[in-house]
Design a protein around this motif. Sequence first.
Motif, PDB file in Angstrom:
ATOM      1  N   LEU A  15       0.723  -1.313   0.025  1.00  0.00           N
ATOM      2  CA  LEU A  15       0.006   0.016   0.138  1.00  0.00           C
ATOM      3  C   LEU A  15       0.870   1.181   0.081  1.00  0.00           C
ATOM      4  N   GLY A  16       1.956   1.297   0.757  1.00  0.00           N
ATOM      5  CA  GLY A  16       2.800   2.382   0.802  1.00  0.00           C
ATOM      6  C   GLY A  16       1.885   3.691   1.441  1.00  0.00           C
ATOM      7  N   PHE A  17       2.554   4.725   1.577  1.00  0.00           N
ATOM      8  CA  PHE A  17       1.901   5.861   2.217  1.00  0.00           C
ATOM      9  C   PHE A  17       0.718   6.200   1.722  1.00  0.00           C
ATOM     10  N   SER A  18       0.822   6.414   0.250  1.00  0.00           N
ATOM     11  CA  SER A  18      -0.505   6.904  -0.608  1.00  0.00           C
ATOM     12  C   SER A  18      -1.655   5.818  -0.563  1.00  0.00           C
ATOM     13  N   GLY A  19      -1.116   4.695  -0.426  1.00  0.00           N
ATOM     14  CA  GLY A  19      -2.284   3.620  -0.282  1.00  0.00           C
ATOM     15  C   GLY A  19      -3.073   3.585   0.905  1.00  0.00           C
ATOM     16  N   TYR A  20      -2.498   3.650   2.133  1.00  0.00           N
ATOM     17  CA  TYR A  20      -2.896   3.754   3.613  1.00  0.00           C
ATOM     18  C   TYR A  20      -3.578   5.141   3.423  1.00  0.00           C
ATOM     19  N   ARG A  21      -3.249   6.136   3.011  1.00  0.00           N
ATOM     20  CA  ARG A  21      -3.965   7.425   3.120  1.00  0.00           C
ATOM     21  C   ARG A  21      -5.293   7.494   2.250  1.00  0.00           C
ATOM     22  N   SER A  22      -5.368   6.930   1.051  1.00  0.00           N
ATOM     23  CA  SER A  22      -6.477   6.663   0.207  1.00  0.00           C
ATOM     24  C   SER A  22      -7.459   5.762   0.945  1.00  0.00           C
ATOM     25  N   ILE A  23      -6.919   4.814   1.590  1.00  0.00           N
ATOM     26  CA  ILE A  23      -8.065   4.100   2.540  1.00  0.00           C
ATOM     27  C   ILE A  23      -8.601   4.683   3.666  1.00  0.00           C
ATOM     28  N   GLU A  59     -12.459  -0.292   6.198  1.00  0.00           N
ATOM     29  CA  GLU A  59     -12.093  -0.213   4.857  1.00  0.00           C
ATOM     30  C   GLU A  59     -13.289  -0.983   4.212  1.00  0.00           C
ATOM     31  N   SER A  60     -13.707  -2.080   4.743  1.00  0.00           N
ATOM     32  CA  SER A  60     -14.864  -3.051   3.932  1.00  0.00           C
ATOM     33  C   SER A  60     -16.186  -2.279   3.820  1.00  0.00           C
ATOM     34  N   MET A  61     -16.377  -1.038   4.459  1.00  0.00           N
ATOM     35  CA  MET A  61     -17.557  -0.440   4.197  1.00  0.00           C
ATOM     36  C   MET A  61     -17.584  -0.002   2.991  1.00  0.00           C
ATOM     37  N   SER A  62     -18.399  -0.519   1.908  1.00  0.00           N
ATOM     38  CA  SER A  62     -18.416  -0.003   0.584  1.00  0.00           C
ATOM     39  C   SER A  62     -19.745   1.054   0.635  1.00  0.00           C
ATOM     40  N   LEU A  63     -19.542   2.091  -0.338  1.00  0.00           N
ATOM     41  CA  LEU A  63     -20.608   2.866  -0.303  1.00  0.00           C
ATOM     42  C   LEU A  63     -22.106   2.315  -0.732  1.00  0.00           C
TER      43      LEU A  63
END
Length: 555
Positions: A361-369, A482-486
């Motif tokens: 994920l890296g920093f950007s992946g965690y930030r997005s989530i 994270e698993s709470m989809s729209l």
Amino acid sequence: MPLARHVDPDEIIDKLHNLHMKEAGRRHTHTNGGTSSITPYSTRYASKQEIPKFKIGNEGAPADAVHQMIKDELDLDGIPNLNLASFVGTYMEENARNLMIENIAKNMSDADEYPAMMQIHARCVSILAHLWGVQKGEKAIGSATTGSSEAIHLGGLAMKRRWQEKRMKEGKDTSKPNIIMGANAQVALEKFARYFEVEARILPVSEKSNFRLDSDLVKENIDENTIGVFVILGSTYTGHYEPVEEISKILDDYEKETGVDIPIHVDGASGAFVAPFTHAQVGGPKWNFELPRVKSINTSGHKFGLVYAGVGWIIWRDEAYLPKHLVFELHYLGGTEESYTLNFSRPGAQVIAQYYNLVHLGFSGYRSIMENCMANARLLSKSLEATGWYTCVSDIHRPKGVHKFTSIDDIAFGKEDETSADYNAGLPVVAFRFSDEFKKEFSHINQVDVSNLLRAKQYIVPNYPLPPSEDKIEILRVVVRESMSLDLLDRLIADICQITQNLIENDKGDLSILNKSKDTSTEKMHSSAGERSHHKGQGRGGKEPMSKGVHRSVC
């Protein structure tokens, strides 16, 4: 893990003699504690052998029969993704799951046998230390744990021993250590104090303090015997971050006045994996190793670290803050390692999965989530308040600096380019309750009925009181993971609204039966998995009053 007591199956059988089946059904004792391996569909194994539940049988049973019976019994559990009560993650990517399965047999205690795994462990410690602002020249040290509870105990014990060593050098009494925490603390913090013989000074929280540790009360309760302050980065009740820098300044001033140096341990069980990645951070002030007074930080990899249950982390800013005599040098299976944990054998697969997430994920992946979780939590909060039926105790959906609900007219559903920085900082948690207007108009409706009716739709949304001194207020709480989809969020909002409307339209409907459900299974009667009150909200059925110490919040 709840305690469980011994069950005597012979005693159960004795109770069945001459017992009418209706009465047996009511008592849930119409079986002798075993299950027949003649099942409708899992096997053609023709035998009247019973598979005992409470003591090991003389003979085994076919694997397919046992597998099917256990699988069928576990179908009675809730769906993990609809467990909106828990901070613990219920989803991992397929590649991460495969890595866990491939390494499930690896034991973290066998350092010499699994050197690659131990290198991955060391990298995780280093990544987290840098993420939390370790300062140049410091030699951070840390370890994986089985979760934040173990990590908190280790951090607290290190503070106690450092305090004892300093007091002994000064020729002072070491018999009366105390530690400061808010009444919103998770039970693990009070467990540390009780298990390691430290006075727990549990300070009341209030609406004034945003239901978190009150800085004014910290000033009044510290003294030369205070081994440290537990500061919570993300209350399990309402998601609020406690003011780490503000409390640090109070302790700085106290040291200038008295010469007494009191450290901070940050319980970042959830927030230490949220705050570093969100644009809001913690709302402006510092919270991590950038503050010299913060000596140690813990987190749960299995919460917003996005790993399945079984891994936590504890990091000290420098090895000087981990007393040497607490570290064991272990000679085991041909290797030597240093260890500071409460247990020995522990799973290694979760540590590997943690590293996978950090690299993948890296920093950007965690930030997005994390930003997505925050956005979904804001949408849920605003939607609930827009009904007029509910008001939120959590405030991550309100503009920065606004902590109270004003009116429906002020609810704005935001701009496309907004981020968490436009709002109050906190965890993606929605703590909500009936509005005062709703309670006046529909005083016959119990808030817990909403929780029970959501459970009938397979959602798990707890209803429980706020911490002692504020426990007259009950809240419903949703953790947005994270698993709470729209789509799921949209369905949840619609279901909450539908359930509330149904309660309103059935003024005379007697829903008391929902609060009288009781698990009368043999296992329940012999275990300590908790008790629900029959007439008021969840969490009111215990043996001790809620005002006594920290009561367990859902985590």
